[in-house]
Design an enzyme around this catalytic site. Structure first.
Site, PDB file in Angstrom:
ATOM      1  N   HIS A 174      49.532  15.377  78.623  1.00 25.95           N
ATOM      2  CA  HIS A 174      49.929  13.967  78.695  1.00 25.95           C
ATOM      3  C   HIS A 174      51.391  13.838  79.085  1.00 25.95           C
ATOM      4  O   HIS A 174      51.778  12.991  79.901  1.00 25.95           O
ATOM      5  CB  HIS A 174      49.663  13.344  77.314  1.00 25.95           C
ATOM      6  CG  HIS A 174      50.170  11.959  77.152  1.00 25.95           C
ATOM      7  ND1 HIS A 174      51.296  11.668  76.423  1.00 25.95           N
ATOM      8  CD2 HIS A 174      49.716  10.771  77.631  1.00 25.95           C
ATOM      9  CE1 HIS A 174      51.502  10.358  76.448  1.00 25.95           C
ATOM     10  NE2 HIS A 174      50.561   9.790  77.175  1.00 25.95           N
ATOM     11  N   GLU A 226      51.793  14.420  82.742  1.00 25.21           N
ATOM     12  CA  GLU A 226      51.361  13.222  83.486  1.00 25.21           C
ATOM     13  C   GLU A 226      52.514  12.226  83.598  1.00 25.21           C
ATOM     14  O   GLU A 226      52.802  11.692  84.668  1.00 25.21           O
ATOM     15  CB  GLU A 226      50.160  12.587  82.765  1.00 25.21           C
ATOM     16  CG  GLU A 226      49.699  11.262  83.328  1.00 25.21           C
ATOM     17  CD  GLU A 226      49.512  10.214  82.239  1.00 25.21           C
ATOM     18  OE1 GLU A 226      50.175   9.172  82.310  1.00 25.21           O
ATOM     19  OE2 GLU A 226      48.708  10.444  81.302  1.00 25.21           O
ATOM     20  N   HIS A 227      53.214  11.991  82.477  1.00 26.01           N
ATOM     21  CA  HIS A 227      54.352  11.066  82.503  1.00 26.01           C
ATOM     22  C   HIS A 227      55.424  11.554  83.483  1.00 26.01           C
ATOM     23  O   HIS A 227      55.966  10.782  84.274  1.00 26.01           O
ATOM     24  CB  HIS A 227      54.986  10.962  81.113  1.00 26.01           C
ATOM     25  CG  HIS A 227      54.389   9.891  80.259  1.00 26.01           C
ATOM     26  ND1 HIS A 227      55.130   8.887  79.703  1.00 26.01           N
ATOM     27  CD2 HIS A 227      53.112   9.668  79.873  1.00 26.01           C
ATOM     28  CE1 HIS A 227      54.349   8.094  78.989  1.00 26.01           C
ATOM     29  NE2 HIS A 227      53.109   8.544  79.077  1.00 26.01           N
ATOM     30  N   GLU A 254      55.261   5.767  72.109  1.00 27.55           N
ATOM     31  CA  GLU A 254      53.833   5.589  72.398  1.00 27.55           C
ATOM     32  C   GLU A 254      53.003   6.094  71.206  1.00 27.55           C
ATOM     33  O   GLU A 254      52.057   5.448  70.772  1.00 27.55           O
ATOM     34  CB  GLU A 254      53.465   6.361  73.673  1.00 27.55           C
ATOM     35  CG  GLU A 254      52.031   6.139  74.121  1.00 27.55           C
ATOM     36  CD  GLU A 254      51.701   6.861  75.426  1.00 27.55           C
ATOM     37  OE1 GLU A 254      52.611   7.437  76.043  1.00 27.55           O
ATOM     38  OE2 GLU A 254      50.521   6.847  75.816  1.00 27.55           O
TER      39      GLU A 254
END
Lengths: 425, 426
Positions: free
Chosen positions: A69, A72-73, A144
């Site tokens: 993840h 991905e950022h 997040e």
């Protein structure tokens, strides 16, 4: 370069699979009359892939939870520019997501799809990570994680997964933890990138208003050929049973929440499609809105319309059936569900309702094929499973009550079930 | 685009919107009753759709009705209840697949519509009362839904914020009502409101999809044109909210990890499309002022975006912030707004924003659901522009108009939901 046409005459639909010499497979579905183009450039790499080896690494290596993840950022930052600034010139809406077993970079546009595709292929193949930018991202991702911590539905679901799975990394949140992401470095990101973003482990899916020849032309120009590095991922040996039968948490919720899960063995390929169809039909038969149990629970006020079920699965990795909702007495819901499962195992299932639910599910497939985004997503999902989008319709047509009865034993084993409850503070 | 739109009045205050595009496989059918948001009717209006989709005069069992719809290729009827500016929408939505897509070529559209009409116009009433058991269960469900609104913190915070933003206006009322109101609701209240909706609510019916269901549409026309109608509510969708004399700051506490902040601004600027463009430039895209500066460069929020409520003339800036960063985030957001007022944005930023909005508008063409929603929104503005026509309007907006529009917005309310500690302690 060879090309296959995947067709379903009954549904009147088809798409192409093109094996590009770079190592990447292209999935292209031209949908007449639609004005949007939806693209996904996806890698078979999600939060569960924390242990792997390749020709380069030799032995298996472990990486921190949440790194897929995080990667991905970070991929949205190029050396010289922000990717969103590039997309801004095309009018496309760009995004990305990381799931337990997949990461995808997407765009949706009704103008300039060729330029958007060029941006997509370019930036995903051009990683740029520095210590400074990696450190900066930790703040955003920590926020997040905290946002998700405030969602009782999500915590109820994650607690259930943690209760069901003992060692499998699916029990870890996709974003990782504030602690695990603090161990991520540019070097680790490059290691993961060079392993999982190899074109042999990826796919490009594009649906809607699109021209196949133009896609190939752009791919010919922009794809950097990848050598197969013999990637292997590994997971701990997961026991058949669950870790805990019950887990509870407290949140400021209006009505207590519950999730009841049934863990079963993983599978892949056509078996995965069959199992998915059987799971969906069985959950409808056991506790769906047309079932006697649903009527009983609803009439007694034990459940309300905030009620649903899903198969939670990753091809070759994990499979479970999950039933969730709100109830003032979740334990009673579980008890009645178990009783109904035992009854159906003994007495068999209602064949008329079985046919009715097959028809209902067929209607759902027709509706899903009317959506550009869904078609692009489905191509990726079935590709990573080694099947086609139309296999589920074919399996649905072929499935019998006997198939479902056989699946019932495997999919709804009370010994392999757990319940997660979120109580009111 | 091969989309066709037709709006016909089929009764007093009853409009039928037909939108057809042959590429769609289903047909989305929506029947909505629109009334002014009022405390004395809000719960009955929220409860009625839930109750009416449960059974009807012909099929009195919820399970049997579910089975009926399952046989009709999994068509379900959804209950709709939401707010539209100062109005409440109570209604129904269903999406049967087109008759030509059924396995044996059977016609299902007429039966779907027949059952839908039975639910709405011929409910399960005995001795002037709705089915007592279903009334009790659906009432409890409404109470549960209101109580459960706290579960999703962002939407909960917005619900609470709206009570302050629109204080004294109908839009301040939650379209589900309050726990207190829901607990008091009786069979008589619901039946009275049911009759009122049929008699006096504005009724908007939309059929959007692949078409080929003329007989089913005729059934709808026939049924609704026979309703006895009087004192039909006059709907004025756009009522700009007055700006407060001084900015109201509200802070509420809850057991949360991340704070939610809503900053609102109000304006009477007349052209909603200029307002929309300004809002998108400020915080509606991944390259907007707020996203690229407040979230990306300063890392002050996990999300920070702007939306424009055109029916209330209100700009809402919505952010998820770490508590210690609230003041910094607030100042950073204000700085971005001031920058737009001073014209500190490039022609390229403006053109890119236009391109983004126009693309987003055109994407509505690809879903019968979105297309129906698009034309419903057009009705609230008294227009029937297609997405392409609005894109043309957007393309013609100048930077001077955007600046003028930005300057017209005045700060009104700041609402913060934050962890349980002293609100003044930042």
């Amino acid at each position: 370069m060879n090309r296959e046409i995947i067709r379903n005459d009954a549904l009147g639909e088809q798409y192409s699979v093109i094996h590009h010499p770079s190592g990447l497979d292209l999935l292209i579905w031209k949908m007449e009359g639609f004005s949007t183009t939806e693209a996904l450039f996806a890698t078979k790499y999600g939060s569960i892939n924390t242990r792997f080896r390749t020709d380069k690494t030799g032995d298996f290596i472990d990486v921190p939870e949440g790194i897929a993840h995080y990667l991905e950022h970070k991929l949205f930052e190029n050396e010289d520019t922000d990717v969103f600034d590039l997309y801004a010139k095309t009018g496309a809406s760009a995004n990305a997501f990381t799931s337990f077993d997949e990461t995808a970079y997407t765009f949706s546009t009704s103008d300039n799809w060729e330029q958007s595709l060029e941006i997509l292929l370019d930036f995903v193949q051009k990683p740029y990570f520095t210590k400074e930018s990696v450190d900066k991202e930790q703040g955003i991702i920590a926020q997040e994680i905290k946002m998700y911590d405030d969602s009782p539905e999500r915590q109820c679901f994650l607690n259930l997964i943690r209760a069901m799975y003992v060692d499998h990394p699916v029990r870890i949140d996709i974003a990782g933890t504030v602690e695990s992401i603090s161990r991520i470095t540019p070097e680790l990101l490059y290691d993961c990138y060079n392993t999982f973003y190899n074109l042999n482990n990826m796919v490009l899916s594009i649906a809607g208003n699109v021209d196949e020849d133009r896609v190939i032309e752009i791919c010919d120009r922009l794809l950097k050929p990848s050598k197969n590095i013999n990637l292997e991922t590994a997971f701990p040996q997961e026991p058949e049973g669950v870790g805990r039968k019950k887990i509870t948490a407290k949140f400021p919720v209006g009505v207590p929440l519950f999730s009841i899960g049934f863990k079963s063995k993983p599978c892949s390929g056509v078996e995965y499609e069959k199992r998915g169809i059987a799971a969906s039909l069985l959950m409808q038969l056991l506790i769906g809105s047309t079932s006697p149990l649903h009527k009983e629970l609803f009439d007694e006020g034990l459940i309300n319309s905030q009620f649903g079920f899903e198969e939670f699965s990753g091809t070759g990795s994990f499979f479970s059936c999950i039933i969730s909702g709100e109830s003032h007495d979740p334990e009673e819901v579980r008890s009645r569900l178990m009783k109904e499962i035992r009854r159906v195992k003994k007495e068999g299932l209602d064949r008329e309702r079985f046919e009715m639910l097959k028809r209902s599910k067929y209607g759902g497939i027709i509706r899903s094929l009317n959506n550009v985004e869904n078609c692009a997503d489905s191509m990726v999902e079935s590709y990573f499973n080694g099947t086609s989008v139309f296999d589920s319709a074919e399996q649905l047509a072929a499935i019998t009550p006997e198939d479902c009865m056989k699946a019932l034993d495997e999919l709804f084993n009370e010994d392999n079930s757990a319940i997660s409850i979120v109580e009111t503070i | 685009m091969s989309v066709s739109f037709k709006r016909t009045q089929i009764g007093k205050g009853i409009n039928l919107n037909e939108i057809y595009d042959p590429k769609f496989k289903p047909n989305n059918i929506r029947i909505k009753f629109i009334t002014r948001l009022r405390e004395d009717s809000v719960c009955a209006n929220a409860l009625l759709p839930l109750l009416l989709v449960t059974s009807n005069s012909e099929i009195k069992s919820r399970t049997e009705l579910s089975q009926k719809f399952a046989w009709l290729y999994g068509t379900s009827v959804g209950a709709v209840s939401n707010a539209l500016g100062d109005y409440q929408v109570s209604g129904f939505s269903t999406s049967p697949i087109g008759d030509k897509y059924t396995m044996g070529g059977e016609i299902i559209s007429t039966e779907v519509v027949r059952q839908l009409l039975l639910c709405i116009l011929s409910p399960d009433l005995t001795d002037g009362k709705f089915n007592e058991n279903y009334f009790r269960l659906r009432k409890q469900e409404l109470i549960d839904n209101i109580a459960a609104s706290v579960n999703e913190k962002r939407s909960y915070a917005f619900l609470k914020a709206k009570a302050d933003i629109f204080e004294g206006e109908p839009a301040a009322i939650s379209p589900s009502g309050t726990l207190e109101l829901a607990q008091k609701i009786s069979q008589e209240d619901v039946l009275r409101q049911y009759k009122y909706l049929l008699r006096s609510a504005a009724i908007e019916i939309t059929v959007c999809g692949g078409g080929g269901i003329d007989e089913a549409v005729d059934m709808i026309k026939d049924a609704f044109s026979k309703l006895e109608r009087e004192n039909v509510e006059e709907i004025v969708y756009r009522t700009n909210s007055p700006v407060k004399d001084s900015v109201r700051e509200v802070c509420e506490k809850m057991s949360v990890n991340q704070s939610k902040m809503f900053m609102t601004y109000k304006s009477d600027y007349p052209d909603i499309y200029v307002c929309k463009l300004f809002t998108m430039l400020l915080g509606g895209t991944p390259f907007s002022k707020l996203f690229s500066n407040v979230r990306e460069k300063l890392s002050l929020c996990y999300y920070c975006s702007a939306m424009y409520m055109d029916l209330k003339g209100t700009l809402v800036i919505d952010s998820g912030v770490e508590t210690q960063n609230i003041q910094k985030a607030k100042e950073a957001i204000e700085l971005q707004l001031e920058a737009v007022c001073r014209g500190e944005f490039t022609d390229e930023e403006l053109e890119n924003t236009k391109l983004y909005i126009c693309g987003a508008f055109r994407s509505n063409y690809d879903s019968e659901w979105d297309t129906a929603g698009w034309f419903e929104a057009q009705n609230t503005r008294g227009t029937s522009y297609t997405p392409d026509e609005v894109a043309e309007i957007i393309r013609g907006i100048t930077r001077e108009q955007v600046i003028e529009c930005a300057k017209s917005f005045k700060a009104d309310t700041v609402y913060i939901l934050r962890p349980e500690e002293d609100c003044s302690n930042e």
